[in-house]
Design an enzyme around this catalytic site. Structure first.
Site, PDB file in Angstrom:
ATOM      1  N   GLU A 225       9.276  -7.962  -3.607  1.00 44.79           N
ATOM      2  CA  GLU A 225       8.887  -9.155  -2.844  1.00 44.79           C
ATOM      3  C   GLU A 225       9.443  -9.102  -1.426  1.00 44.79           C
ATOM      4  O   GLU A 225       9.858 -10.114  -0.860  1.00 44.79           O
ATOM      5  CB  GLU A 225       9.370 -10.423  -3.558  1.00 44.79           C
ATOM      6  CG  GLU A 225       8.437 -11.606  -3.417  1.00 44.79           C
ATOM      7  CD  GLU A 225       7.235 -11.508  -4.335  1.00 44.79           C
ATOM      8  OE1 GLU A 225       6.255 -12.232  -4.121  1.00 44.79           O
ATOM      9  OE2 GLU A 225       7.269 -10.708  -5.272  1.00 44.79           O
TER      10      GLU A 225
ATOM     11  N   GLU B 275       0.834  -1.203   0.000  1.00 41.01           N
ATOM     12  CA  GLU B 275       0.000   0.000   0.000  1.00 41.01           C
ATOM     13  C   GLU B 275       0.870   1.255   0.000  1.00 41.01           C
ATOM     14  O   GLU B 275       2.018   1.220   0.455  1.00 41.01           O
ATOM     15  CB  GLU B 275      -0.922   0.011   1.218  1.00 41.01           C
ATOM     16  CG  GLU B 275      -1.908  -1.141   1.210  1.00 41.01           C
ATOM     17  CD  GLU B 275      -2.983  -0.996   2.282  1.00 41.01           C
ATOM     18  OE1 GLU B 275      -2.939  -0.031   3.058  1.00 41.01           O
ATOM     19  OE2 GLU B 275      -3.880  -1.866   2.313  1.00 41.01           O
TER      20      GLU B 275
ATOM     21  N   ILE C 203      33.542  -4.208 -17.237  1.00 42.42           N
ATOM     22  CA  ILE C 203      34.278  -4.979 -18.238  1.00 42.42           C
ATOM     23  C   ILE C 203      34.033  -4.430 -19.640  1.00 42.42           C
ATOM     24  O   ILE C 203      34.953  -4.385 -20.470  1.00 42.42           O
ATOM     25  CB  ILE C 203      33.884  -6.463 -18.133  1.00 42.42           C
ATOM     26  CG1 ILE C 203      34.430  -7.059 -16.830  1.00 42.42           C
ATOM     27  CG2 ILE C 203      34.371  -7.259 -19.346  1.00 42.42           C
ATOM     28  CD1 ILE C 203      33.912  -8.440 -16.505  1.00 42.42           C
ATOM     29  N   HIS C 204      32.835  -3.967 -19.908  1.00 40.41           N
ATOM     30  CA  HIS C 204      32.531  -3.391 -21.217  1.00 40.41           C
ATOM     31  C   HIS C 204      33.083  -1.980 -21.380  1.00 40.41           C
ATOM     32  O   HIS C 204      33.083  -1.450 -22.513  1.00 40.41           O
ATOM     33  CB  HIS C 204      31.011  -3.359 -21.445  1.00 40.41           C
ATOM     34  CG  HIS C 204      30.433  -4.667 -21.880  1.00 40.41           C
ATOM     35  ND1 HIS C 204      30.245  -5.731 -21.029  1.00 40.41           N
ATOM     36  CD2 HIS C 204      29.988  -5.092 -23.102  1.00 40.41           C
ATOM     37  CE1 HIS C 204      29.706  -6.747 -21.696  1.00 40.41           C
ATOM     38  NE2 HIS C 204      29.535  -6.389 -22.951  1.00 40.41           N
ATOM     39  N   GLY C 205      33.505  -1.361 -20.295  1.00 44.39           N
ATOM     40  CA  GLY C 205      34.005   0.001 -20.388  1.00 44.39           C
ATOM     41  C   GLY C 205      32.923   0.961 -20.845  1.00 44.39           C
ATOM     42  O   GLY C 205      31.761   0.853 -20.441  1.00 44.39           O
ATOM     43  N   GLY C 206      33.266   1.876 -21.732  1.00 41.34           N
ATOM     44  CA  GLY C 206      32.303   2.861 -22.210  1.00 41.34           C
ATOM     45  C   GLY C 206      31.109   2.229 -22.900  1.00 41.34           C
ATOM     46  O   GLY C 206      29.986   2.745 -22.812  1.00 41.34           O
TER      47      GLY C 206
ATOM     48  N   ILE D  49       1.561  -2.938  -8.148  1.00 42.14           N
ATOM     49  CA  ILE D  49       0.944  -4.226  -8.461  1.00 42.14           C
ATOM     50  C   ILE D  49       1.251  -4.580  -9.921  1.00 42.14           C
ATOM     51  O   ILE D  49       0.727  -3.952 -10.849  1.00 42.14           O
ATOM     52  CB  ILE D  49      -0.578  -4.190  -8.207  1.00 42.14           C
ATOM     53  CG1 ILE D  49      -0.863  -3.619  -6.810  1.00 42.14           C
ATOM     54  CG2 ILE D  49      -1.140  -5.588  -8.377  1.00 42.14           C
ATOM     55  CD1 ILE D  49      -0.152  -4.309  -5.673  1.00 42.14           C
TER      56      ILE D  49
END
Length: 385
Positions: A363, A125, A337-340, A155
Site C-alpha cells: 500500500e 505495474e 523472547i521465545h528463543g529457539g 494484485i
C-alpha cells in the site's frame, strides 16, 4: 473501544470471538499448506464483513473507520491473510460510494455488500512500484468502448474477484501525467488474463497475481464517475482507507506477537523464575506493549480524521508507517523472547515475522509514506492537531 457506539463494539466482539473459535484452531495448517481459506471467507461473508463500507440502501449499514480498523486488527490477530482478503474490496466499495455514478452504485454495491461479488484494485505495474504516474497501462477510447492494454502486478485476491478497479491512462500525453489517469471498473472479459500467482514469504493462502490486458474491451460507462482524468485523485483518497486497513493489519500482527510472547514469558522458566522477571525480557515486553498502544491510538486518530471528511493522507501515512514498523519490531522481539522455539514452525511467532514485512512495503512503501508525510507537513505549514 469505549468511544464506539454499542452496535460497533458488539461487531468487534463478534469478530474477536470468530477469530478465537474458528481461525486460531486452523490457521497454522492453512498457512503452512498455503491453502485458500474458503470456509473462513464464507463465514466472513455471513458476518457481513464484506459490506462494512456499504451504507443503506445497498447494504446493511456503513461502520465508522475506527470500528473498521479494530475489526481489521481482530482478523489480523488471527491471520493477517484474512484481513488482506477484504482490504482491496473495501477500498473499491469506498471508491464507488464516493465517486461512482448512481447506476454504478446500484449495479455493484448490493452484491459487494454481501460478498457475492468481490472486488480488488489494480495499481502497481512491473518495474513501476510506487510511482503510479509512470504507469504504462492505457485505455484508448474507441466509439462507446475503451480498449485496454498493459499489465499489473502484486494484485491481491485477483483470481477470486469479479470486479477490478483498474488505474490506467486514458490520456497518455496529458501534462501533468496524473491529469490523464482514470479508474475503470473492469469485469473479467476477453483480453483480461490472470497470468500467474506470485510466490511470497508470508501472506499465505491469499493469492497475489500478475494481470495482463490485451485489447480488452470495456464499455465507456465502466469509467468510475462521469469524467476522465480524475482517477489519480480518486485513488489517493481511496488509499487513505487502504492505509488505515494496512495499519489495522499491522496492529493485529503486533498484538498477536505480543500476546504470545507475554504468555510464553510467564510459563517459561530459567534460573529458577519465569523469564519475564529477568529485566531484559521484562523490558522487551514493556516496550512492545507501549509502542503497540501508541500505534493503535495514532491509527484511531487517523480514522477519526478520515471520517470527519478532511484530507487524511498525512494521518493515514503516519499510522501506516508507525504501525507497520512497530509490528515488525514486535514480531522480531517475540522471536527473541521465545528463543529457539521462536524459530520453529511449531510456534506462531515465525508466521508473524513472515507476515509483518508486507505492511512495510504494501500500500505504498514506508519510504513513500515518509515522502507523503514530509510533503504534507510543508504544505499544511503546521504540526498543530
Amino acid at each position: 473501544m469505549e468511544q464506539l457506539p454499542d452496535e460497533e463494539r458488539a461487531l468487534v466482539d463478534v469478530v474477536r470471538d470468530f477469530v478465537d473459535r474458528e481461525v486460531k484452531p486452523v490457521v497454522q495448517q492453512l498457512d503452512h499448506e498455503n491453502t485458500y481459506p474458503e470456509k473462513l471467507i464464507e463465514q466472513m461473508k455471513g458476518l457481513g464483513l464484506y459490506g462494512l463500507a456499504v451504507p443503506e440502501p445497498w447494504g446493511a449499514g456503513q461502520i465508522s473507520s475506527s470500528a473498521y480498523v479494530l475489526v481489521t486488527e481482530e482478523l489480523a490477530r488471527g491471520w493477517m491473510s484474512l484481513a488482506g482478503a477484504m482490504g482491496g474490496h473495501t477500498v473499491v466499495c469506498s471508491l464507488l460510494l464516493a465517486y461512482g455514478t448512481q447506476a454504478q452504485r446500484d449495479r455493484y454495491l448490493p452484491r459487494l455488500a454481501t460478498g457475492e461479488l468481490r472486488a480488488t484494485m489494480a495499481l502497481t505495474e512491473p518495474g513501476g512500484g510506487s510511482d503510479l504516474q509512470a504507469m504504462r497501462t492505457t485505455a484508448r477510447r474507441v466509439g462507446d468502448e475503451y480498449v485496454v492494454n498493459g499489465s499489473k502486478t502484486w494484485i491481491s485476491n485477483a483470481r477470486r474477484s469479479g470486479l477490478v478497479a483498474l488505474l490506467c491512462k486514458t490520456d497518455p500525453s496529458a501534462s501533468p501525467a496524473h491529469s490523464g489517469i482514470s479508474i475503470l471498473l473492469c469485469e473479467k472479459v476477453a483480453g483480461f488474463e490472470v497470468s500467474r500467482d506470485l510466490p511470497k514469504l508470508g501472506y499465505k493462502g491469499i493469492e497475489s497475481c500478475e494481470l495482463s490486458f490485451d485489447d480488452m474491451h470495456v464499455p465507456v460507462d465502466a469509467l468510475l464517475g462521469d469524467a476522465e482524468g480524475q482517477g489519480f485523485a480518486q485513488m489517493m483518497r481511496g488509499l487513505e482507507t487502504g492505509r488505515l486497513q494496512v495499519a489495522g493489519r499491522a496492529l493485529g500482527v503486533g498484538r498477536a506477537a505480543l500476546e504470545d510472547a507475554l504468555a510464553y514469558a510467564q510459563t517459561r522458566e530459567s534460573f529458577g523464575k519465569p523469564i519475564w522477571k529477568h529485566q531484559a525480557i521484562g523490558h522487551y515486553l514493556a516496550d512492545m506493549a507501549t509502542k503497540l498502544e501508541a500505534a493503535r491510538q495514532l491509527t484511531l486518530h487517523a480514522a477519526r480524521t478520515y471520517d470527519s471528511g478532511r484530507r487524511a493522507d498525512l494521518e493515514a501515512g503516519m499510522a501506516k508507517l508507525l504501525a507497520s514498523e512497530t509490528a515488525m519490531e514486535i514480531a522480531l522481539n517475540a522471536i527473541r523472547i521465545h528463543g529457539g522455539y521462536g524459530y520453529s514452525t511449531e510456534f506462531d511467532v515465525e508466521r508473524y515475522f513472515r507476515d509483518a514485512p508486507l505492511m512495510i512495503v504494501g500500500e505504498g512503501t514506508n519510504e513513500i509514506q515518509r515522502n507523503v508525510i514530509a510533503q504534507q507537513l510543508v504544505k499544511r505549514g503546521s504540526v498543530a492537531p
